[in-house]
Design an enzyme around this catalytic site. Structure first.
Site, short mmCIF file in Angstrom:
data_model
loop_
_atom_site.label_atom_id
_atom_site.label_comp_id
_atom_site.label_asym_id
_atom_site.label_seq_id
_atom_site.Cartn_x
_atom_site.Cartn_y
_atom_site.Cartn_z
CB ALA A 148 -7.44 -13.61 1.24
CE LYS A 174 -4.15 -13.17 -5.57
NZ LYS A 174 -3.35 -14.13 -4.96
CB SER A 228 1.99 -6.04 2.28
OG SER A 228 1.90 -6.17 1.05
CD GLU A 249 -8.95 -5.25 8.27
OE1 GLU A 249 -7.72 -5.25 8.77
OE2 GLU A 249 -9.74 -4.95 8.70
CB CYS A 283 -0.85 -8.10 10.28
SG CYS A 283 -2.87 -9.19 10.88
CD GLU A 383 4.01 -6.19 7.81
OE1 GLU A 383 3.84 -6.23 6.94
OE2 GLU A 383 3.48 -6.90 9.00
P1 NDP Z 1 0.41 -8.78 -0.37
O1 NDP Z 1 0.61 -7.78 0.18
O2 NDP Z 1 2.42 -9.54 -0.56
O3 NDP Z 1 -0.30 -10.07 -0.39
C1 NDP Z 1 -1.61 -10.10 -0.01
C2 NDP Z 1 -2.20 -11.10 -1.56
O4 NDP Z 1 -2.53 -9.70 -2.51
C3 NDP Z 1 -2.36 -12.09 -2.28
O5 NDP Z 1 -3.16 -13.06 -2.31
C4 NDP Z 1 -0.92 -11.56 -3.40
O6 NDP Z 1 -1.45 -12.21 -4.37
C5 NDP Z 1 -2.21 -10.47 -3.87
N1 NDP Z 1 -1.22 -9.02 -4.56
C6 NDP Z 1 0.11 -9.36 -4.54
N2 NDP Z 1 -0.27 -8.17 -5.66
C7 NDP Z 1 -1.67 -8.23 -6.54
C8 NDP Z 1 -1.88 -6.70 -7.06
N3 NDP Z 1 -0.87 -6.22 -8.01
N4 NDP Z 1 -4.06 -6.69 -7.55
C9 NDP Z 1 -3.92 -7.55 -6.41
N5 NDP Z 1 -3.29 -8.76 -5.62
C10 NDP Z 1 -2.29 -8.52 -6.13
O7 NDP Z 1 1.17 -9.99 0.81
P2 NDP Z 1 1.65 -11.53 1.75
O8 NDP Z 1 0.56 -12.19 1.14
O9 NDP Z 1 2.61 -10.92 1.72
O10 NDP Z 1 0.90 -10.73 3.35
C11 NDP Z 1 1.24 -10.27 4.23
C12 NDP Z 1 0.79 -9.39 4.71
O11 NDP Z 1 0.01 -9.07 4.76
C13 NDP Z 1 1.62 -8.63 6.02
O12 NDP Z 1 1.84 -7.29 5.55
C14 NDP Z 1 0.21 -8.94 7.27
O13 NDP Z 1 0.54 -7.31 8.06
C15 NDP Z 1 -0.80 -8.23 6.11
N6 NDP Z 1 -1.83 -8.87 6.82
C16 NDP Z 1 -2.90 -8.11 7.13
C17 NDP Z 1 -3.81 -9.06 8.46
C18 NDP Z 1 -4.61 -7.43 8.81
O14 NDP Z 1 -5.86 -7.82 9.46
N7 NDP Z 1 -4.20 -6.33 9.10
C19 NDP Z 1 -3.98 -9.96 8.55
C20 NDP Z 1 -2.97 -10.80 7.76
C21 NDP Z 1 -1.57 -10.43 6.81
P3 NDP Z 1 -0.44 -14.08 -5.09
O15 NDP Z 1 0.77 -14.34 -3.36
O16 NDP Z 1 -0.75 -15.46 -4.97
O17 NDP Z 1 0.73 -13.41 -5.42
#
Ligand code: NDP
Length: 495
Positions: A148, A174, A228, A249, A283, A383
């Site tokens: 998440a 996580k 993302s 998502e 998002c 974005e």
């Molecule tokens: P990220 O993609 O940077 O991170 C999302 C999650 O993925 C975090 O928990 C992150 O961990 C984890 N992560 C990072 N690298 C890896 C990997 N190699 N393997 C597994 N997990 C990994 O997104 P943000 O946290 O910056 O959130 C913003 C994004 O989320 C925006 O793009 C937004 O549009 C999207 N979003 C989409 C929604 C939807 O419903 N479609 C709703 C809400 C947000 P950590 O941060 O701990 O490093």
């Protein structure tokens, strides 16, 4: 505030085995908690706990799972104030948003899935071949690895965990390493409601370490990811290597289409609320307003006036409208995008700066209104995830629909008009998982949330989420009781 145990494994708080993490309040920059993060060994423990819990949890009757989830919702109601306070501090949300949107939404989702647990739908059994009774079993996958983001930590934890466990799966979540605190409280509330140890586990760790190990773990049957589009692609590629089911998502870049017969006041108010909710870190936030030329100047003027009245301030103050961005690093990213738009000729009508009175503490950014950007520019196509609304004009309805669809994303959109034929056309032709008509943002537990195009696939919330978290099994039972079945003759004719 400070706590050392940032993991929830097998029904109890634990310390991680990885590097130390500090949890920061975005509004002040203060450290509000710290402790050891999760590494691959913690992923192993959590997945082991979830595996062990799966047969018992999946074996409960839907009614028994439902009762436990109703109790969970009741406990969340009792703890609503604590949840809102921690969400507000950890994610930098104004307390009004946390208390009136994030927390009640989460409680309602929990209550919804408590009820939905008893309503898993399937086809009625029938004799489709004539000689067999065919029936459908809808079965949980096993251990779900959920990942998440930081923008709505509590709601994202709820959206990931609730449909999964209502359907009989167990979960290792996580959350973002930046915002784990409300997810831990959410899981503790489940345990206090009697949800057995191991059904819900929360690992606070980095994406590169804990997230990657979770996606790769062979005992994780499905990966459910919100975040993302870039990271989502990596997660999907890793999961594909093991032919794991994936639910994605991803990012969004919602268009906000205002036709010339729209109510200008309603559209302007909707645009400001839709663009600034959660400091634009949403998002589905309204990011690209396309306004038909006769209404363009009036719309821009009204939005600018409303943005001037938005109150930035401490998140605990009930008068604060808009809080900070999640981090200094993210604020600098948003600032960079606005600066590049300015350099390429766009006009910054409002904002675009770090507000002076808050620049020494926290990661605030002014509500920002931009015109004159090109459709193919970075600020329109990518974005931003900040409080930035770009407004562009259009002339014909065909042009509006084409512009709305002209990004890689397709999560949400809105259309504003008093003409039912225009709004019906927009709802049909805009490629997005949700199209609002004369509004932008509201979500409800009964209806799905999910993307088209590079915004991902699969649905959160609603009974549609069960499509992701269950497998369909066809059971076909012979009802003739005969040894020599007519179809055998196609294969062999021996006596
Ligand atoms: P990220 O993609 O940077 O991170 C999302 C999650 O993925 C975090 O928990 C992150 O961990 C984890 N992560 C990072 N690298 C890896 C990997 N190699 N393997 C597994 N997990 C990994 O997104 P943000 O946290 O910056 O959130 C913003 C994004 O989320 C925006 O793009 C937004 O549009 C999207 N979003 C989409 C929604 C939807 O419903 N479609 C709703 C809400 C947000 P950590 O941060 O701990 O490093």
């Amino acid at each position: 505030m400070g706590q050392e145990q940032l993991q929830f494994i097998g029904g109890a708080r634990r310390s991680g085995s990885g590097a130390r993490l500090s949890i920061i309040a975005p509004a002040t920059g203060a450290v509000i908690a710290s402790g050891a993060g999760a590494n691959a060994a913690d992923v192993e423990s959590a997945v082991t706990a979830a595996r062990a819990a799966f047969p018992g949890w999946a074996g409960l009757t839907p009614g028994a799972r439902s009762d436990l989830m109703h109790e969970w919702a009741r406990i969340l109601r009792v703890r609503a104030g604590d949840l809102a306070a921690i969400e507000s501090v950890n994610a930098g949300k104004p307390i009004r948003l946390a208390a009136e949107f994030d927390v009640p939404g989460t409680i309602d989702n929990t209550a919804f899935f408590a009820g939905a647990a008893r309503h898993l739908e399937g086809k009625a059994a029938a004799e489709y071949s004539g000689d067999h009774t065919s029936s459908i079993r809808r079965e949980p996958h096993g251990v779900i690895g959920s990942i998440a983001p930081w923008n709505y930590p509590l709601q994202m934890a709820a959206w990931k965990i609730l449909p999964a466990v209502a359907a009989g799966n167990t979960v290792v979540l996580k959350p973002s390493e930046l915002t784990p605190l409300s997810s831990l409280l959410f899981a503790e509330a489940a345990a206090d409601a009697g949800v057995p140890p191991g059904v819900i586990n929360v690992l606070t760790g980095t994406g590169g370490e804990a997230g990657q190990a979770l996606v790769e773990h062979p005992a994780v049957a499905m990966v459910s990811f919100t975040g993302s589009t870039g990271v989502g692609k990596r997660v999907a590629a890793t999961a594909a290597g093991a032919v794991k089911r994936v639910h994605l998502e991803l990012g969004g870049k919602a268009p906000f289409v205002v036709f010339d017969d729209a109510d200008p006041e309603a559209a302007a108010r909707g645009a400001v609320a839709g663009a600034l909710i959660n400091t634009g870190q949403d998002c589905t936030a309204a990011t690209r307003a396309y306004v038909q030329r006769p209404l363009f100047e009036e719309f821009v003027g009204r939005v600018a006036d409303l943005m001037d009245r938005v109150v930035l301030g401490p998140v605990e103050n009930p008068e604060t409208d808009m809080g900070p961005l999640i981090s200094r690093a993210h604020r600098d990213k948003v600032l960079g995008m606005v600066e590049r738009a300015r350099e390429s000729g766009a006009k910054i009508v409002r904002g675009g700066r770090i507000p002076e009175h808050t620049s020494t503490a926290g990661s605030y950014f002014e509500p920002t209104l931009i015109t004159g950007a090109a459709q193919d520019s970075e600020i329109v196509q990518h974005e931003i995830f900040g409080p930035v609304l770009v407004v562009l004009p259009f002339d014909s309805d065909d042009e509006a629909i084409a512009l709305a669809n002209d990004t890689v994303y397709g999560l949400a959109a809105s259309a504003w008009s008093r003409d039912v034929f225009r709004t019906q056309r927009a709802s049909r032709e805009i490629q997005a998982g949700c199209v609002w008509i004369n509004d932008h943002i509201p979500i409800i537990s009964e209806m799905p949330h999910g993307g088209y195009k590079s915004s991902g696939f699969g649905k959160d919330m609603s009974a549609y989420a069960f499509e992701e978290y269950t497998n369909i099994k066809h059971v076909m039972s012979d009802i003739t009781g005969t040894a020599h079945k007519p179809w055998h003759d196609i294969i062999f004719r021996a006596g």
